[in-house]
Write a protein that holds these residues in place. Structure first.
Motif, PDB file in Angstrom:
ATOM      1  N   VAL A  32       1.350  -0.808   0.163  1.00 53.02           N
ATOM      2  CA  VAL A  32      -0.297  -0.350   0.007  1.00 53.02           C
ATOM      3  C   VAL A  32       0.775   1.295  -0.216  1.00 53.02           C
ATOM      4  CG1 VAL A  32      -1.346   1.919   1.297  1.00 53.02           C
ATOM      5  CG2 VAL A  32      -1.940  -1.385   0.648  1.00 53.02           C
TER       6      VAL A  32
ATOM      7  N   TRP B 296       4.721   9.487   8.538  1.00 55.87           N
ATOM      8  CA  TRP B 296       3.127   9.265   8.752  1.00 55.87           C
ATOM      9  C   TRP B 296       2.713  10.253   9.727  1.00 55.87           C
ATOM     10  CZ3 TRP B 296       3.002   3.331  10.267  1.00 55.87           C
ATOM     11  CH2 TRP B 296       3.307   2.218   8.640  1.00 55.87           C
TER      12      TRP B 296
ATOM     13  N   ALA C 154       2.934   2.744   2.602  1.00 60.16           N
ATOM     14  CA  ALA C 154       3.209   2.305   4.157  1.00 60.16           C
ATOM     15  C   ALA C 154       4.318   1.116   4.539  1.00 60.16           C
ATOM     16  CB  ALA C 154       1.591   0.902   3.956  1.00 60.16           C
ATOM     17  N   CYS C 155       3.562   0.312   5.565  1.00 57.91           N
ATOM     18  CA  CYS C 155       5.376  -0.165   6.110  1.00 57.91           C
ATOM     19  C   CYS C 155       5.497  -1.911   4.510  1.00 57.91           C
ATOM     20  CB  CYS C 155       4.714  -1.546   7.571  1.00 57.91           C
ATOM     21  SG  CYS C 155       3.553  -2.138   7.032  1.00 57.91           S
TER      22      CYS C 155
ATOM     23  N   HIS D 244       4.937   0.915  15.573  1.00 61.15           N
ATOM     24  CA  HIS D 244       4.416   1.194  14.049  1.00 61.15           C
ATOM     25  C   HIS D 244       2.936   0.681  15.109  1.00 61.15           C
ATOM     26  CE1 HIS D 244       1.270  -1.331  11.478  1.00 61.15           C
ATOM     27  NE2 HIS D 244       2.715  -1.146  10.603  1.00 61.15           N
TER      28      HIS D 244
ATOM     29  N   GLU E   9       3.609 -10.887   7.773  1.00 60.83           N
ATOM     30  CA  GLU E   9       4.669 -10.129   9.202  1.00 60.83           C
ATOM     31  C   GLU E   9       5.914  -9.863   8.745  1.00 60.83           C
ATOM     32  OE1 GLU E   9       2.679  -9.254  12.045  1.00 60.83           O
ATOM     33  OE2 GLU E   9       0.913 -10.211  11.150  1.00 60.83           O
ATOM     34  N   GLY E  10       5.873  -7.898   8.591  1.00 65.83           N
ATOM     35  CA  GLY E  10       6.807  -7.360   7.835  1.00 65.83           C
ATOM     36  C   GLY E  10       7.979  -7.848   8.929  1.00 65.83           C
TER      37      GLY E  10
ATOM     38  N   ASN F  10       8.405  -2.939  14.484  1.00 70.47           N
ATOM     39  CA  ASN F  10       7.389  -3.476  13.938  1.00 70.47           C
ATOM     40  C   ASN F  10       6.663  -4.024  15.282  1.00 70.47           C
ATOM     41  OD1 ASN F  10       6.205  -6.323  12.848  1.00 70.47           O
ATOM     42  ND2 ASN F  10       6.615  -4.645  11.762  1.00 70.47           N
TER      43      ASN F  10
ATOM     44  N   GLY G  51      -5.543  -9.366   5.825  1.00 71.74           N
ATOM     45  CA  GLY G  51      -5.427  -8.024   5.227  1.00 71.74           C
ATOM     46  C   GLY G  51      -5.185  -7.272   5.098  1.00 71.74           C
ATOM     47  N   THR G  52      -3.768  -7.618   5.824  1.00 73.58           N
ATOM     48  CA  THR G  52      -2.592  -6.196   5.473  1.00 73.58           C
ATOM     49  C   THR G  52      -1.588  -7.047   4.708  1.00 73.58           C
ATOM     50  OG1 THR G  52      -1.490  -7.638   7.606  1.00 73.58           O
ATOM     51  CG2 THR G  52      -3.053  -6.057   7.721  1.00 73.58           C
ATOM     52  N   VAL G  53      -0.399  -5.554   4.352  1.00 76.87           N
ATOM     53  CA  VAL G  53       0.063  -5.725   3.954  1.00 76.87           C
ATOM     54  C   VAL G  53       2.306  -4.776   4.996  1.00 76.87           C
ATOM     55  CG1 VAL G  53      -0.470  -5.388   2.003  1.00 76.87           C
ATOM     56  CG2 VAL G  53       0.730  -2.915   2.838  1.00 76.87           C
ATOM     57  N   PRO G  54       2.824  -5.676   4.463  1.00 69.37           N
ATOM     58  CA  PRO G  54       2.997  -6.593   3.398  1.00 69.37           C
ATOM     59  C   PRO G  54       2.731  -7.988   3.275  1.00 69.37           C
ATOM     60  CG  PRO G  54       5.145  -6.317   5.026  1.00 69.37           C
ATOM     61  CD  PRO G  54       4.169  -5.413   5.524  1.00 69.37           C
TER      62      PRO G  54
ATOM     63  N   LYS H 282      -2.020  -3.244  -3.205  1.00 65.11           N
ATOM     64  CA  LYS H 282      -3.020  -4.710  -2.517  1.00 65.11           C
ATOM     65  C   LYS H 282      -4.179  -4.185  -3.417  1.00 65.11           C
ATOM     66  CE  LYS H 282      -5.573  -4.618   1.325  1.00 65.11           C
ATOM     67  NZ  LYS H 282      -6.027  -4.201   2.948  1.00 65.11           N
TER      68      LYS H 282
HETATM   69  N1  LIG Z   1       1.471  -7.056  11.980  1.00 64.16           N
HETATM   70  C1  LIG Z   1       1.841  -6.262  10.360  1.00 64.16           C
HETATM   71  C2  LIG Z   1       0.991  -5.505  10.268  1.00 64.16           C
HETATM   72  C3  LIG Z   1       0.816  -4.955   8.793  1.00 64.16           C
HETATM   73  C4  LIG Z   1       0.324  -3.503   9.223  1.00 64.16           C
HETATM   74  O1  LIG Z   1      -0.238  -3.192   9.782  1.00 64.16           O
HETATM   75  N2  LIG Z   1       0.066  -3.376   8.223  1.00 64.16           N
HETATM   76  C5  LIG Z   1      -0.845  -1.744   7.061  1.00 64.16           C
HETATM   77  C6  LIG Z   1       0.100  -1.114   6.297  1.00 64.16           C
HETATM   78  S1  LIG Z   1       1.161   0.013   7.365  1.00 64.16           S
HETATM   79  C7  LIG Z   1      -2.173  -2.394   6.276  1.00 64.16           C
HETATM   80  O2  LIG Z   1      -2.031  -3.155   5.648  1.00 64.16           O
HETATM   81  N3  LIG Z   1      -3.363  -1.952   6.209  1.00 64.16           N
HETATM   82  C8  LIG Z   1      -4.274  -1.997   5.706  1.00 64.16           C
HETATM   83  C9  LIG Z   1      -4.198  -1.200   4.660  1.00 64.16           C
HETATM   84  O3  LIG Z   1      -3.827  -0.467   4.166  1.00 64.16           O
HETATM   85  O4  LIG Z   1      -4.910  -1.551   3.748  1.00 64.16           O
HETATM   86  C10 LIG Z   1       2.846  -7.199   9.810  1.00 64.16           C
HETATM   87  O5  LIG Z   1       3.217  -6.125  10.611  1.00 64.16           O
HETATM   88  O6  LIG Z   1       2.789  -6.632   8.524  1.00 64.16           O
END
Ligand SMILES: N[C@@H](CCC(=O)N[C@@H](CS)C(=O)NCC(=O)O)C(=O)O
Length: 202
Positions: free
Chosen positions: A7, A162, A10-11, A97, A58-59, A93, A44-47, A31
């Motif tokens: 995204v 951010w 994003a992370c 985060h 899980e980043g 993380n 539903g999260t990236v990466p 995404k």
């Molecule tokens: N614990 C997960 C958290 C990842 C996370 O929160 N990613 C956010 C972006 S920083 C995300 O995908 N949010 C949903 C979105 O933006 O659609 C990781 O470290 O990968």
């Protein structure tokens, strides 16, 4: 060739930066462009990183996987240096985060203006306190990784961008500012930003 679901800003930007630091080719997919993202990562999260048949999420875990696989100096092989590098990565993380995550949550879920302002102030204060911990650790070195940026420095530099999206004052010390700016100026980070922009423009 790796595939990275991301995204914008994003992370996942940190994962892409690490891949460029390693000199590994990567195709990035936003995404929302994935037809079946819920199947790829039900959370539903990236990466999300695809390596052949493997789907990695899980980043922090993705970074450890990549740095070990490619024998990177960014993650020492063992001993106290590795313990410290993993601790720094997890702090970034799993502590910094989520602290920033509260800003997104407040913006999206609190409607009462006074309550929102109060929550933003409390969230920003807790983020500032975490940056102070990093500031203290950077007194005798330019990066948490020492003379070179570690995965933790890269993640923290992504998060540092951010705060500007919210009406908050986050206090960041001189050493943290120098560290994050140096990471953001690196060719790997700039390439990652450019690749994300190319996708937006396409
Ligand atoms: N614990 C997960 C958290 C990842 C996370 O929160 N990613 C956010 C972006 S920083 C995300 O995908 N949010 C949903 C979105 O933006 O659609 C990781 O470290 O990968």
């Amino acid at each position: 060739m790796y595939t990275l679901y991301y995204v914008n800003g994003a992370c996942s930007l940190a994962t892409q930066t690490v891949l460029h630091e390693l000199g590994e080719p990567v195709e990035i997919i936003e995404k929302s462009q994935a037809k079946n993202f819920a199947e790829i990562n039900p959370v539903g999260t990236v990466p999300v990183l695809i390596d052949g048949e493997k789907i990695l999420t899980e980043g922090a875990a993705v970074m450890i996987y990549l740095l070990d696989k490619h024998n990177s100096v960014m993650l020492p092989k063992g001993g106290e240096a590795r313990d410290q590098a993993i601790q720094n990565l997890m702090f970034s993380n799993a502590t910094m985060h989520p602290a920033y995550g509260r800003l997104f949550f407040i913006a999206q879920n609190i409607t009462d203006q006074d309550a929102k302002t109060e929550a933003f102030i409390a969230a920003a204060d807790s983020i500032s306190a975490l940056w102070k911990v990093i500031e203290d650790q950077l007194q005798d070195k330019p990066y948490l990784g020492g003379d070179l940026p570690s995965a933790a420095d890269i993640l923290l530099s992504v998060y540092s961008r951010w705060g500007e999206f919210f009406p908050v004052d986050i206090m960041v010390g001189k050493k943290v500012k120098e560290m994050t700016q140096a990471v953001i100026n690196r060719p790997s980070f700039q390439l990652a930003l450019m690749e994300e922009q190319k996708q937006v423009a396409a």
